[in-house]
Design a protein around this motif. Structure first.
Motif, short mmCIF file in Angstrom:
data_model
loop_
_atom_site.label_atom_id
_atom_site.label_comp_id
_atom_site.label_asym_id
_atom_site.label_seq_id
_atom_site.Cartn_x
_atom_site.Cartn_y
_atom_site.Cartn_z
N ARG A 261 0.83 -1.21 0.00
CA ARG A 261 0.00 0.00 0.00
C ARG A 261 0.86 1.26 0.00
O ARG A 261 0.55 2.24 -0.68
CB ARG A 261 -0.92 0.00 1.21
CG ARG A 261 -1.90 1.17 1.20
CD ARG A 261 -2.68 1.30 2.49
NE ARG A 261 -3.68 2.34 2.39
CZ ARG A 261 -3.44 3.65 2.49
NH1 ARG A 261 -2.19 4.06 2.70
NH2 ARG A 261 -4.40 4.52 2.37
N LYS B 39 -5.99 0.56 -3.49
CA LYS B 39 -5.53 1.36 -2.36
C LYS B 39 -6.63 2.32 -1.95
O LYS B 39 -7.15 3.10 -2.74
CB LYS B 39 -4.28 2.13 -2.76
CG LYS B 39 -3.70 3.00 -1.64
CD LYS B 39 -2.39 3.62 -2.05
CE LYS B 39 -1.83 4.56 -0.99
NZ LYS B 39 -0.50 5.09 -1.35
N PHE C 203 -6.76 -1.57 2.00
CA PHE C 203 -7.22 -1.85 0.64
C PHE C 203 -8.73 -2.04 0.62
O PHE C 203 -9.34 -2.46 1.61
CB PHE C 203 -6.56 -3.12 0.09
CG PHE C 203 -5.12 -2.94 -0.29
CD1 PHE C 203 -4.77 -2.39 -1.51
CD2 PHE C 203 -4.11 -3.32 0.58
CE1 PHE C 203 -3.43 -2.23 -1.87
CE2 PHE C 203 -2.77 -3.18 0.24
CZ PHE C 203 -2.44 -2.62 -0.99
#
Length: 240
Positions: free
Chosen positions: A130, A237, A184
């Motif tokens: 991420r 993301k 996420f």
């Protein structure tokens, strides 16, 4: 004992694609990421845990700008780098998949194929993915999962790679919970367990005696044996 993917009989049968599904599943992941996350040719894509770089030709051929990362350098890298010289953006990195040495928000997508279940701290690895993804970046994840009920994260103790890939498998619910905890948004899931069965069958047919049992034997969780499948997730993301 060597990890499964380093055994000669496994490599002889599986070739350079050390995972179920081969390039067809990679192509499917790219198609889904295009549909759900807007991933398009020209994107900078990190192939996390790339092994010998077998996906490079596919990625370059589809117009992506790959970064290839693995914890060890492979003999095939030099040849593949030369073949991909027409694409100067191709870079090979020797580094820990859990700690990619890349700047924050520096890649458009991360491809993580049959790697997360091998890592001792998959949540930390997902957070690392991420970190390097740009806002709205895509995570293309395929890995082993346990069929059946949800298993608490603390109950699935990671084992060394020599124990076999299924040792690090979690249930689908746990994998998706880890994705959410890492920041996420999971968009879709597909069950590709048939690809795992086909790989085990090929290994058995061609005489790789130990490998099929380690692939299809499952994992002992809570005192009972659980069957192992193979899944594909597309996530994005959060904060896009």
């Amino acid at each position: 004992m060597k990890p499964l993917w380093e055994q000669e009989d496994f490599q002889r049968v599986a070739g350079e694609f050390w995972r179920p599904g081969g390039p067809e599943l990679t192509r499917r992941a790219l198609e889904l990421a295009a549909r759900h996350c807007g991933l398009a040719p020209g994107a900078r894509l990190l192939d996390l845990g790339c092994g010998p770089g077998a996906s490079l030709e596919l990625l370059v051929g589809l117009g992506y700008r790959p970064l290839e990362l693995d914890r060890r350098a492979h003999a095939a890298w030099g040849k593949r780098a030369a073949e991909a010289a027409r694409i100067p953006a191709v870079i090979f990195l020797r580094a820990d998949a859990a700690r990619p040495p890349l700047a924050d928000n520096s890649v458009d997508a991360v491809l993580c194929e049959c790697v997360l279940s091998l890592l001792p701290a998959p949540l930390d690895a997902l957070r690392g993915c991420r970190r390097i993804l740009r806002p709205g970046g895509a995570l293309l994840l395929s890995d082993l999962f346990l069929h059946g009920d949800m298993v608490e994260e603390g109950g699935a103790s990671p084992l060394p790679p020599e124990s076999g890939c299924p040792a690090g498998a979690r249930s689908r619910a746990v994998w998706e919970g880890l994705l959410v905890r890492a920041g996420f948004v999971p968009h879709c899931f597909e069950d590709h367990s048939r690809a795992l069965v086909e790989l085990a069958a090929r290994l058995l047919w061609y005489g790789a005696d130990a490998a099929p049992e380690r692939l299809r034997g499952g994992c002992a969780c809570g005192g009972r044996r659980r069957s192992v499948g193979y899944g594909l997730w597309i996530a994005q993301k959060e904060g896009s």
